[in-house]
Design an enzyme around this catalytic site. Structure first.
Site, mmCIF file in Angstrom:
data_model
loop_
_atom_site.group_PDB
_atom_site.id
_atom_site.type_symbol
_atom_site.label_atom_id
_atom_site.label_comp_id
_atom_site.label_asym_id
_atom_site.label_seq_id
_atom_site.Cartn_x
_atom_site.Cartn_y
_atom_site.Cartn_z
ATOM 1 C CG HIS A 1 11.166 -58.329 76.175
ATOM 2 N ND1 HIS A 1 10.729 -59.230 75.242
ATOM 3 C CD2 HIS A 1 10.918 -57.103 75.654
ATOM 4 C CE1 HIS A 1 10.263 -58.578 74.191
ATOM 5 N NE2 HIS A 1 10.367 -57.272 74.424
ATOM 6 C CG ASP B 1 14.074 -67.095 81.845
ATOM 7 O OD1 ASP B 1 14.108 -65.983 81.304
ATOM 8 O OD2 ASP B 1 14.628 -68.104 81.379
ATOM 9 C CG LEU C 1 11.454 -66.580 73.948
ATOM 10 C CD1 LEU C 1 11.927 -65.609 72.876
ATOM 11 C CD2 LEU C 1 9.929 -66.615 73.974
ATOM 12 C CD GLU D 1 13.644 -70.756 70.466
ATOM 13 O OE1 GLU D 1 13.568 -69.530 70.329
ATOM 14 O OE2 GLU D 1 14.732 -71.340 70.688
HETATM 15 C C1 GDG Z 1 14.850 -62.265 77.510
HETATM 16 C C2 GDG Z 1 14.263 -62.724 78.846
HETATM 17 C C3 GDG Z 1 12.349 -63.711 77.612
HETATM 18 C C4 GDG Z 1 20.131 -69.282 72.393
HETATM 19 N N1 GDG Z 1 21.314 -69.819 72.108
HETATM 20 C C5 GDG Z 1 21.476 -69.739 70.777
HETATM 21 C C6 GDG Z 1 20.356 -69.145 70.244
HETATM 22 N N2 GDG Z 1 19.526 -68.874 71.279
HETATM 23 C C7 GDG Z 1 18.197 -68.237 71.171
HETATM 24 C C8 GDG Z 1 17.103 -69.176 71.574
HETATM 25 C C9 GDG Z 1 16.032 -68.215 72.046
HETATM 26 C C10 GDG Z 1 16.813 -67.031 72.579
HETATM 27 O O1 GDG Z 1 18.134 -67.151 72.076
HETATM 28 C C11 GDG Z 1 16.883 -67.028 74.110
HETATM 29 O O2 GDG Z 1 15.675 -66.562 74.598
HETATM 30 P P1 GDG Z 1 15.205 -66.728 76.120
HETATM 31 O O3 GDG Z 1 13.800 -66.353 76.205
HETATM 32 O O4 GDG Z 1 15.419 -68.127 76.517
HETATM 33 O O5 GDG Z 1 16.162 -65.830 77.002
HETATM 34 P P2 GDG Z 1 16.809 -64.292 77.071
HETATM 35 O O6 GDG Z 1 17.844 -64.105 76.037
HETATM 36 O O7 GDG Z 1 17.287 -64.155 78.458
HETATM 37 O O8 GDG Z 1 15.606 -63.248 76.784
HETATM 38 C C12 GDG Z 1 13.447 -63.983 78.641
HETATM 39 C C13 GDG Z 1 12.918 -63.089 76.351
HETATM 40 O O9 GDG Z 1 13.704 -61.949 76.653
HETATM 41 C C14 GDG Z 1 11.814 -62.668 75.400
HETATM 42 O O10 GDG Z 1 10.936 -61.764 75.968
HETATM 43 O O11 GDG Z 1 11.763 -64.949 77.284
HETATM 44 O O12 GDG Z 1 12.885 -64.373 79.858
HETATM 45 O O13 GDG Z 1 15.314 -62.966 79.795
HETATM 46 O O14 GDG Z 1 15.247 -67.803 70.977
HETATM 47 O O15 GDG Z 1 16.750 -69.965 70.480
HETATM 48 N N3 GDG Z 1 20.186 -68.943 68.929
HETATM 49 C C15 GDG Z 1 21.182 -69.331 68.109
HETATM 50 N N4 GDG Z 1 22.317 -69.878 68.590
HETATM 51 C C16 GDG Z 1 22.517 -70.101 69.878
HETATM 52 O O16 GDG Z 1 23.562 -70.593 70.285
HETATM 53 N N5 GDG Z 1 21.049 -69.159 66.788
#
Ligand code: GDG
Length: 734
Positions: free
Chosen positions: A166, A382, A386, A390
């Site tokens: 990921h 990154d 996601l 979103e």
């Molecule tokens: C890793 C990789 C890759 C965030 N704040 C809240 C919340 N979120 C949710 C978002 C989104 C998720 O968390 C964050 O996803 P990201 O992709 O932006 O980042 P990572 O956590 O670093 O994930 C990344 C991912 O894996 C998937 O393969 O994209 O690059 O680093 O869904 O909506 N959700 C809630 N409250 C929050 O305060 N409910």
């Protein structure tokens, strides 16, 4: 019934202990949604850590937890506090996470933590092995479990294993600094399919495979022992409908239904009609470029003061890994920057940054996404991101602008966003201005493209594509028609060997009788090999012929005192037992003086390559050079040579890390067929690893036992894994 086992560090649920009573809350994150149908399919299970350590759970409670999570089709891996400290906060988050995100200055290489990483991967393997049956499929997720695929494959070679990373896979120049790089790569190669978010990560991974493990890569397929490992990119999507529908519902809310946060946002919007909201959401992580973003916003306010009191940056930073020192430092840096900028620019009625350091419920996330005119996503690295996706999914009216860092994997598929370099503050400031002034029509046009793609390639589609690609890898083996020389085939072969009146064995040398060495002259026969050949040579009614592309002089030195049958130079020279060398083919070698200078220019331009001059052929060896440079150069050399030799009786042979130019009328097939005419053989066996041995496999009669060394495309009927297996097989004739 066959099942699919999903494995990730954490289970997709939260276990809460309240006064000894258990509360299980299934998680609704992206991965859990994407895997929903895979997980729900048949008797599929999910294996991972529950989030509670052994110390927090007494044996009785532990049983209760296991029972409760089993109802959710989950099985837990039990971890101690120390495991979590060393494997998770330690090795995973202080070594792999920073290294794979190009933060070398934060990367710690601690032997103890590496040991813990290995032990915990083994703990995961033990639980998988307890639950897996032949015919099942296992899908392993992410950087915490890089060693797991091989640990499973070692014990259960027949089950299909997929792995998805990921986070980014870094370039070779970064990855090579990792002390246990071979082990990590080999761990991953236990999988049959390796998935990455983008082609760049895939490319970097293959580059490390070629340079560090020196394996052969054909497009996106790696030949590894007797298997083919497929590598591909699968950009992860989101649950598009969930976000779109939530946003749609949100716009129809009446005042009473609105959240406190939404009411405050509405107040703000109503107070100043021309004010715009800029949003960012991320875990508080140094890869997300949070300080950069704040500084760029400051730069924007300085450069374009007309926007003061007209814009507001809403920053949601979700606490993460807060016991790792770098995260604590980032927290204070962010607090300080927000404080300084708010202090510098604030007026009685306006604060430029609203900063939330907490996580919010899903409804509030939708409040933020739907209220923001611009999403400003600026990670310095990154895997995917996601949040960017979103935001786009919630723009039901197709207004709004996404500004996205080109360092996020998502940028590869979101070309209609405004892409920025997160380190270029001028560019970010200009882009912010451009976004704030973007006509609605342009916003809609861009959103329309982005939304259509996201809707099509949702997270369900992503997991479906991965699973069907994994299924297809099961058929990769059938491209290679040769059967493995297993016990069964071997005993059949031995009975016809024993029944035969006159037997003939053709044995190739390099890569067959002896392993490859960086320098061809180092591949001299060892004592074990000589003793094996001596014994074979003494067998009654059996002719052993060593048939090689080597030159006569080398074999003369190596086998000086031996009375073996030898064929050298791909079939130019022959020495029969008790006889002198004689030429099988009359050949000219005057062409060499024209070809040699060309090969020399390639040697000069390709460090590590060298020419082997044989009497009747020229060989350019590239085993020791950079594999990627070699790939380019071999194509180049092939083109040059093909155009030059078209009028001569010459052939260009592509061997194992060697290109050889020789006369077309000579090959091992012709030499072998000639030998066959000398006697009435009723058992014929030929073994070799190289392209040049294919001539032999092709020419020999259908009844011959032809065996390829290595798992490659071949005309041989059987294959064996490596030179060790070759010696075992030859020993069985004794
Ligand atoms: C890793 C990789 C890759 C965030 N704040 C809240 C919340 N979120 C949710 C978002 C989104 C998720 O968390 C964050 O996803 P990201 O992709 O932006 O980042 P990572 O956590 O670093 O994930 C990344 C991912 O894996 C998937 O393969 O994209 O690059 O680093 O869904 O909506 N959700 C809630 N409250 C929050 O305060 N409910």
């Amino acid at each position: 019934m066959n099942k699919t086992i999903i494995v990730s560090n954490r289970l997709p649920l939260q276990v809460k202990l309240e006064n000894e009573s258990l509360n299980i809350i299934p998680s609704v994150g992206g991965l859990a949604t994407g895997m929903k149908s895979v997980h729900a399919d048949g008797n599929g299970i999910w294996i991972g850590w529950s989030g509670l350590t052994e110390e927090e759970l007494n044996p009785e409670l532990s049983k209760k937890v296991d029972k409760a999570i089993f109802k959710e089709k989950c099985v837990s891996v039990s971890l101690t506090e120390k495991d979590v400290e060393d494997f998770y906060f330690g090795f995973s988050n202080k070594t792999l996470w920073p290294l794979f995100h190009y933060f070398m200055e934060f990367t710690e290489f601690e032997k103890d933590q590496w040991e813990s990483y290995k032990e915990v991967n083994q703990k995961f393997a033990d639980v998988v092995l307890e639950n897996v049956n032949d015919g099942d499929t296992v899908w392993v997720h992410d950087y915490q479990l890089l060693l797991l695929p091989q640990l499973i494959k070692d014990k259960k070679p027949n089950i299909s294993i997929g792995f998805f990373l990921h986070i980014p896979f870094p370039s070779f120049e970064i990855f090579r600094t990792f002390p246990w790089r071979e082990q990590l790569l080999k761990g991953m190669l236990g999988a049959d399919l390796l998935g990455f978010h983008t082609y760049d990560y895939e490319r970097h991974f293959l580059s490390s495979i070629k340079r560090i493990l020196r394996l052969d890569v054909n497009f996106n397929e790696i030949s590894y022992h007797d298997r083919i490992v497929k590598v591909d990119s699968f950009p992860m999507g989101i649950d598009y409908n969930k976000f779109y529908n939530a946003a749609l519902e949100h716009t129809n809310q009446n005042k009473k239904e609105k959240s406190e946060l939404q009411r405050r946002l509405d107040d703000h919007i109503q107070a100043s009609q021309n004010t715009k909201l800029i949003l960012s959401i991320d875990r508080l992580d140094y890869t997300k470029g949070i300080p950069n973003r704040i500084r760029a916003f400051e730069h924007f306010l300085n450069m374009y003061p007309q926007f003061k009191e007209k814009v507001r940056l809403i920053m949601l930073a979700v606490p993460s890994r807060s016991n790792v020192p770098q995260y604590q430092k980032l927290k204070s840096e962010t607090d300080e920057l927000v404080g300084r900028i708010n202090g510098k620019f604030a007026t009685v009625s306006w604060t430029p940054i609203w900063y939330f350091y907490r996580s919010m419920p899903f409804e509030n996330l939708i409040d933020l996404y739907t209220s923001a005119d611009i999403a400003l996503i600026t990670p310095v690295r990154d895997g995917m991101n996601l949040v960017a996706k979103e935001y786009v999914a919630t723009r039901t009216k197709q207004d709004g602008v996404l500004i996205l860092s080109e360092m996020a994997g998502a940028a590869k598929e979101m070309n209609e966003a405004l892409l920025i370099n997160p380190n270029n503050f001028e560019q970010i400031a200009d882009t912010l201005k451009y976004a704030l002034e973007m006509p609605l029509e342009e916003q809609k046009k861009r959103m329309d493209f982005l939304q259509k793609r996201l809707e099509r390639y949702s997270v369900e589609k992503w997991s479906e594509e991965f699973m069907s690609s994994l299924k297809a890898t099961k058929n990769l083996g059938s491209i290679i028609v040769a059967k493995e020389m297993n016990e069964d085939n071997e005993s059949k072969m031995l009975s016809s060997f024993n029944a035969a009146k006159k037997r003939l064995l053709f044995l190739d040398y390099d890569g067959t009788l002896a392993g490859f060495k960086n320098n061809p002259s180092d591949a001299k026969p060892d004592d074990e090999l000589i003793s094996l050949l001596d014994k074979l040579n003494k067998l009654e009614n059996t002719d052993i012929v060593i048939i090689s592309g080597r030159d006569r002089e080398t074999f003369e030195t190596w086998f000086e005192n031996k009375n073996y049958n030898l064929i050298t130079d791909h079939g130019v020279w022959l020495k029969e037992k008790n006889n002198k060398w004689h030429m099988l083919e009359r050949l000219k070698n005057d062409w060499m003086e024209n070809i040699l200078p060309i090969l020399e220019t390639f040697v000069d331009r390709t460090p590590g390559t060298f020419i082997e001059k044989k009497k009747y052929s020229l060989a350019w060896h590239y085993r020791k050079t950079d594999p990627e440079l070699a790939q380019t150069r071999t194509i180049e050399l092939n083109t040059v040579l093909t155009s030059l030799i078209s009028n001569n009786d010459l052939t260009v042979l592509k061997g194992n890390k060697v290109i050889e130019i020789k006369s077309s009328s000579v090959n091992k097939g012709r030499a072998a067929s000639r030998w066959m005419t000398q006697d009435d053989y009723d058992f014929v066996f030929a073994i070799g690893d190289d392209w040049t041995d294919e001539y032999m496999f092709e020419e020999l009669p259908d009844t011959a036992y032809t065996v390829k060394v290595g798992f490659k495309k071949t005309k041989a009927k059987y294959y064996v894994k490596d030179t060790i297996k070759v010696r075992e097989l030859l020993n069985s004739f004794l």
